[in-house]
Design an enzyme around this catalytic site. Structure first.
Site, mmCIF file in Angstrom:
data_model
loop_
_atom_site.group_PDB
_atom_site.id
_atom_site.type_symbol
_atom_site.label_atom_id
_atom_site.label_comp_id
_atom_site.label_asym_id
_atom_site.label_seq_id
_atom_site.Cartn_x
_atom_site.Cartn_y
_atom_site.Cartn_z
ATOM 1 N N ASN A 175 2.875 7.017 1.485
ATOM 2 C CA ASN A 175 3.983 7.599 0.723
ATOM 3 C C ASN A 175 3.525 8.583 -0.342
ATOM 4 O O ASN A 175 4.333 9.336 -0.880
ATOM 5 C CB ASN A 175 4.782 6.483 0.043
ATOM 6 C CG ASN A 175 5.221 5.410 1.011
ATOM 7 O OD1 ASN A 175 5.642 5.706 2.127
ATOM 8 N ND2 ASN A 175 5.109 4.153 0.604
ATOM 9 N N PRO B 12 0.810 -1.226 0.000
ATOM 10 C CA PRO B 12 0.000 0.000 0.000
ATOM 11 C C PRO B 12 0.840 1.271 0.000
ATOM 12 O O PRO B 12 1.842 1.372 0.723
ATOM 13 C CB PRO B 12 -0.829 -0.132 1.282
ATOM 14 C CG PRO B 12 -0.976 -1.605 1.469
ATOM 15 C CD PRO B 12 0.346 -2.186 1.026
ATOM 16 N N CYS B 13 0.394 2.230 -0.806
ATOM 17 C CA CYS B 13 1.193 3.442 -1.026
ATOM 18 C C CYS B 13 0.638 4.667 -0.311
ATOM 19 O O CYS B 13 1.219 5.751 -0.404
ATOM 20 C CB CYS B 13 1.272 3.740 -2.524
ATOM 21 S SG CYS B 13 -0.329 4.159 -3.270
ATOM 22 N N GLN B 14 -0.488 4.528 0.408
ATOM 23 C CA GLN B 14 -1.149 5.722 0.945
ATOM 24 C C GLN B 14 -0.234 6.557 1.832
ATOM 25 O O GLN B 14 -0.309 7.789 1.828
ATOM 26 C CB GLN B 14 -2.403 5.322 1.728
ATOM 27 C CG GLN B 14 -3.515 4.745 0.864
ATOM 28 C CD GLN B 14 -3.447 3.229 0.777
ATOM 29 O OE1 GLN B 14 -2.375 2.637 0.931
ATOM 30 N NE2 GLN B 14 -4.583 2.595 0.541
#
Length: 322
Positions: A87, A83-85
């Site tokens: 970053n 998950p990239c949230q």
């Protein structure tokens, strides 16, 4: 595609709807096991990869679990688009302190337990700068502590045959050959400013008529009407296609007689390089468009990872024959 007795196979973590898996499948690397916590996305995996063993919770999966279903560590590629949230430049940028992006610790744990041959990671380029780069340094340090050499590169989907601006950080790791990750990501026959040998440069697009939304011409969806759209779509996001989505980040298609409209789920699938209707069903049941938009906004551009997989196979075969 069942695993070959002598070939590489994939373990896909945070698999989503299988974008990385499909890219590797097209290159000839099957997915033996996949981990995905979202039930709707996991249902898409069940429909599209019926031979893959599916697990739900990354925080609970162990190397023993994977080995028990046929994973052979020395022939395994572990891939993850975690998950990239935490970053993303569009979020609070808590980095690895965000419980979603912080799932990296469980990726590192599984790598330590399984000790696979290869590792492929994907995230947003914001990982390079979040917390002044300290979080990316943590990721690299975790890999180094395991004895894995790594290399990284930011790749844009529009360089791989899809009209879609989607820049993503790709990280490749390998046990035993410090040059292997570099050779996967940097082709010797490519220099800056030159087109990829398999993807000719995009031809110049014709000028759009006054009042249109962009400069590239294509066939219309309704009644053969002319459709005008930008040469490249904005990066798809996972807001589920609702009206609260930032309009500056949405690609609209303008049709002369009907006005602007959003991209359809089918068009989003094509922008990401999926076959038509890839997300139409989950566990053999039809899915709402809202779910499909969210899944497609969270996935990867398939051609990017087909290229990664083919490069990885080429480098791996060099190591085997050396």
């Amino acid at each position: 595609m069942p695993a070959r007795a002598d070939g590489l196979h994939l373990v896909s973590l945070c698999a989503g709807i299988g974008g990385i898996d499909l890219g590797f499948h097209r290159a000839g690397i099957p997915t033996v096991a996949a981990v995905e916590i979202d039930p709707a996305a996991r249902g898409v995996l069940a429909d599209r990869f019926p031979e893959t063993v599916l697990f739900e919770d990354l925080t609970k999966v162990t190397a023993d679990d994977l080995i028990s279903v046929g994973v052979v560590p020395e022939r395994t590629v572990v891939a993850v688009g975690w998950p990239c949230q935490g970053n993303s430049s569009r979020g609070r940028r808590q980095g690895l302190d965000d419980p979603r992006s912080g799932l990296w610790m469980h990726v590192a744990r599984l790598l330590a337990e399984l000790h696979p041959r290869w590792f492929v990671g994907e995230n947003v380029p914001g990982l390079l700068s979040v917390n002044d780069g300290r979080d990316f340094a943590t990721v690299l340090a975790d890999l180094a502590e395991l004895g894995m050499d790594s290399a990284w590169r930011v790749l844009d989907a529009r360089g791989f045959g899809v009209p879609h601006r989607r820049r993503r950080l790709v990280l490749v790791g390998h046990f035993g050959d410090r040059t292997a990750p570099v050779r996967v990501l940097l082709e010797p026959d490519r220099v800056p400013g030159h087109p990829h040998p398999h993807h000719p440069p995009t031809p110049a697009t014709p000028a759009a008529p006054a009042g249109s939304a962009g400069a590239s011409r294509g066939g219309g969806e309704r009644g053969g009407l002319t459709t005008w759209a930008p040469a490249y779509s904005h990066s798809l996001v996972s807001h589920g296609g609702n009206d609260k989505q930032d309009p500056s980040m949405v690609t609209y298609v303008v049709q002369p007689d009907t006005g602007p409209r959003r991209l359809t789920p089918l068009e989003c699938e094509r922008l990401q390089g999926f076959p038509d209707d890839w997300t139409a069903t989950s566990n053999a049941r039809g899915q709402a468009d809202k779910l499909r938009y969210a899944q497609l906004g969270n996935t990867v551009a398939v051609p990017v990872f087909e290229w990664i997989a083919r490069r990885l196979l080429a480098v791996d075969s060099e190591a085997v024959t050396a």
